[in-house]
Design a protein around this motif. Structure first.
Motif, PDB file in Angstrom:
ATOM      1  N   LEU A 100       0.829  -1.210   0.000  1.00 52.33           N
ATOM      2  CA  LEU A 100       0.000   0.000   0.000  1.00 52.33           C
ATOM      3  C   LEU A 100       0.860   1.255   0.000  1.00 52.33           C
ATOM      4  CD1 LEU A 100      -2.804  -0.118   2.744  1.00 52.33           C
ATOM      5  CD2 LEU A 100      -3.134   0.226   0.296  1.00 52.33           C
ATOM      6  N   GLY A 101       0.735   2.067  -1.038  1.00 54.81           N
ATOM      7  CA  GLY A 101       1.394   3.367  -1.058  1.00 54.81           C
ATOM      8  C   GLY A 101       0.367   4.479  -0.916  1.00 54.81           C
ATOM      9  N   TYR A 102       0.806   5.640  -0.440  1.00 57.43           N
ATOM     10  CA  TYR A 102      -0.124   6.739  -0.187  1.00 57.43           C
ATOM     11  C   TYR A 102       0.530   8.046  -0.617  1.00 57.43           C
ATOM     12  CZ  TYR A 102      -3.255   9.680   2.695  1.00 57.43           C
ATOM     13  OH  TYR A 102      -4.162  10.600   3.146  1.00 57.43           O
ATOM     14  N   VAL A 103      -0.133   8.767  -1.506  1.00 56.11           N
ATOM     15  CA  VAL A 103       0.353  10.091  -1.883  1.00 56.11           C
ATOM     16  C   VAL A 103      -0.594  11.116  -1.269  1.00 56.11           C
ATOM     17  CG1 VAL A 103       0.894  11.687  -3.754  1.00 56.11           C
ATOM     18  CG2 VAL A 103       1.344   9.241  -4.040  1.00 56.11           C
ATOM     19  N   SER A 104      -0.091  11.837  -0.282  1.00 50.98           N
ATOM     20  CA  SER A 104      -0.913  12.826   0.399  1.00 50.98           C
ATOM     21  C   SER A 104      -0.993  14.085  -0.450  1.00 50.98           C
ATOM     22  CB  SER A 104      -0.281  13.152   1.744  1.00 50.98           C
ATOM     23  OG  SER A 104       1.033  13.616   1.506  1.00 50.98           O
ATOM     24  N   GLN A 105      -1.794  15.030   0.000  1.00 47.71           N
ATOM     25  CA  GLN A 105      -1.977  16.260  -0.755  1.00 47.71           C
ATOM     26  C   GLN A 105      -0.736  17.149  -0.695  1.00 47.71           C
ATOM     27  OE1 GLN A 105      -5.813  17.731   0.249  1.00 47.71           O
ATOM     28  NE2 GLN A 105      -5.814  19.236  -1.376  1.00 47.71           N
ATOM     29  N   PHE A 106       0.030  16.998   0.376  1.00 49.37           N
ATOM     30  CA  PHE A 106       1.230  17.824   0.543  1.00 49.37           C
ATOM     31  C   PHE A 106       2.388  16.950   0.991  1.00 49.37           C
ATOM     32  CE2 PHE A 106      -2.473  20.458   1.588  1.00 49.37           C
ATOM     33  CZ  PHE A 106      -2.360  21.423   0.597  1.00 49.37           C
ATOM     34  N   LEU A 181      -4.282   7.888  -3.651  1.00 48.80           N
ATOM     35  CA  LEU A 181      -3.899   9.245  -4.043  1.00 48.80           C
ATOM     36  C   LEU A 181      -4.942  10.244  -3.555  1.00 48.80           C
ATOM     37  CD1 LEU A 181      -3.096   8.530  -7.836  1.00 48.80           C
ATOM     38  CD2 LEU A 181      -1.515   8.351  -5.926  1.00 48.80           C
ATOM     39  N   ASP A 182      -4.547  11.190  -2.702  1.00 44.79           N
ATOM     40  CA  ASP A 182      -5.486  12.211  -2.231  1.00 44.79           C
ATOM     41  C   ASP A 182      -5.176  13.518  -2.951  1.00 44.79           C
ATOM     42  OD1 ASP A 182      -7.255  13.860  -0.945  1.00 44.79           O
ATOM     43  OD2 ASP A 182      -6.736  13.199   1.083  1.00 44.79           O
ATOM     44  N   GLU A 183      -5.885  13.763  -4.029  1.00 44.11           N
ATOM     45  CA  GLU A 183      -5.726  14.989  -4.832  1.00 44.11           C
ATOM     46  C   GLU A 183      -4.288  15.298  -5.207  1.00 44.11           C
ATOM     47  OE1 GLU A 183      -8.180  18.178  -4.882  1.00 44.11           O
ATOM     48  OE2 GLU A 183      -9.087  17.785  -2.937  1.00 44.11           O
ATOM     49  N   PRO A 184      -3.594  14.374  -5.824  1.00 43.51           N
ATOM     50  CA  PRO A 184      -2.172  14.595  -6.120  1.00 43.51           C
ATOM     51  C   PRO A 184      -1.944  15.700  -7.137  1.00 43.51           C
ATOM     52  CG  PRO A 184      -2.964  12.645  -7.258  1.00 43.51           C
ATOM     53  CD  PRO A 184      -4.077  13.091  -6.355  1.00 43.51           C
ATOM     54  N   THR A 185      -2.935  16.016  -7.957  1.00 41.03           N
ATOM     55  CA  THR A 185      -2.696  16.971  -9.049  1.00 41.03           C
ATOM     56  C   THR A 185      -3.204  18.379  -8.742  1.00 41.03           C
ATOM     57  OG1 THR A 185      -4.767  16.259 -10.099  1.00 41.03           O
ATOM     58  CG2 THR A 185      -2.754  15.185 -10.836  1.00 41.03           C
TER      59      THR A 185
END
Ligand SMILES: Nc1ncnc2c1ncn2[C@@H]1O[C@H](COP(=O)(O)OP(=O)(O)O)[C@@H](O)[C@H]1O
Ligand SMILES: [Mg+2]
Length: 239
Positions: A100-106, A181-185
């Protein structure tokens, strides 16, 4: 069409969450109840619905950052399906290393650590040899158009968009089979939004499953195989 339609990556069953507001006399704030969905390998499921519906809370429960109030979150970890809700902290750390990977908003900035090391770290943690991990990190930073003169610098002084690209590169550098992914863009320009869409497509083709939040309509339409409206799971009473 998904590349690996038969392989379940993630199953969410009857998931519920209420927050208890200790600063406000223990008031309970019900957020979601009876959330259920599946994500297959190679598929991207996008959580939709208005602000406050509980999208980020669901992602945090999937990653084990928020404890679920009820239900199950089963992830394919190697050959097993492991329930994140019931897993021991040690098991969750192992799942985060490999599955499990996680890309936060910041980006959470780590003082003094150069950008390229921050990006390479998840690959090293997954057992990739150092030269290969640094190569992978360089490839990702190139793909995301981060100027090479920045790679050896710590990201503390980078612009918001530059930090977020380091964050995304780090998220993609591991060997994870599921990426959250939480709003990566959100803080990226059109060229770099396109770069993220390209990275996602490449990973989907090799079977990575995605669960994410994307507010940008165009990005969402391009990446989503399915959109789940979280407001359909609004909790009416404390879960
Ligand atoms: N740690 C927390 N403590 C208390 N309330 C929270 C916490 N995190 C989220 N909430 C509340 O849960 C609701 C859903 O928030 P969130 O999951 O961030 O929604 P979304 O991502 O859909 O905008 C909101 O009312 C928010 O205030
Ligand atoms: Mg949110």
């Amino acid at each position: 069409m998904t590349a690996h339609p038969d392989t379940i990556a993630l199953v969410v069953e009857d998931l519920g969450k209420s927050f208890t507001l200790h600063m406000h006399g223990g008031t309970r704030l019900p957020v979601v109840s009876q959330v259920g969905f599946e994500v297959h390998a190679g598929e991207c499921v996008v959580l939709g619905g208005p602000s406050g519906a509980g999208k980020s809370s669901i992602l945090k429960m999937l990653y084990g950052n928020y404890l679920a109030g009820s239900g199950h979150i089963r992830v394919r970890h190697g050959r097993a399906l492991v329930d994140i809700v019931e897993a021991e902290p040690r098991a969750i750390l192992d799942i985060r290393r490999m599955t499990l990977g996680y890309v936060s908003q910041f980006l959470r900035v780590i003082p003094r650590v150069p950008a390229i090391e921050i990006v390479a770290e998840p690959a090293l943690a997954a057992g990739v040899e150092r030269t290969a991990a640094l190569e992978r990190a360089s490839g990702l930073l190139h793909a995301l158009n981060l100027p090479e003169r920045l790679w050896r610098l710590p990201p503390a002084t980078f612009s918001g968009g530059e930090q977020q690209r380091v964050n995304i590169a780090r998220g993609f550098a591991g060997e994870h089979s599921i990426l959250i992914l939480d709003e990566p863009t959100a803080s990226l320009d059109a060229v770099n939004r396109e770069a993220v869409i390209g990275l996602m497509a490449a990973r989907k083709a090799t079977g990575t499953a995605f669960v994410g939040i994307f507010h940008d309509e165009e990005v969402r339409a391009r990446v989503a195989d399915r959109i789940i409206d979280v407001s359909a799971f609004a909790a009416r009473e404390a879960a």
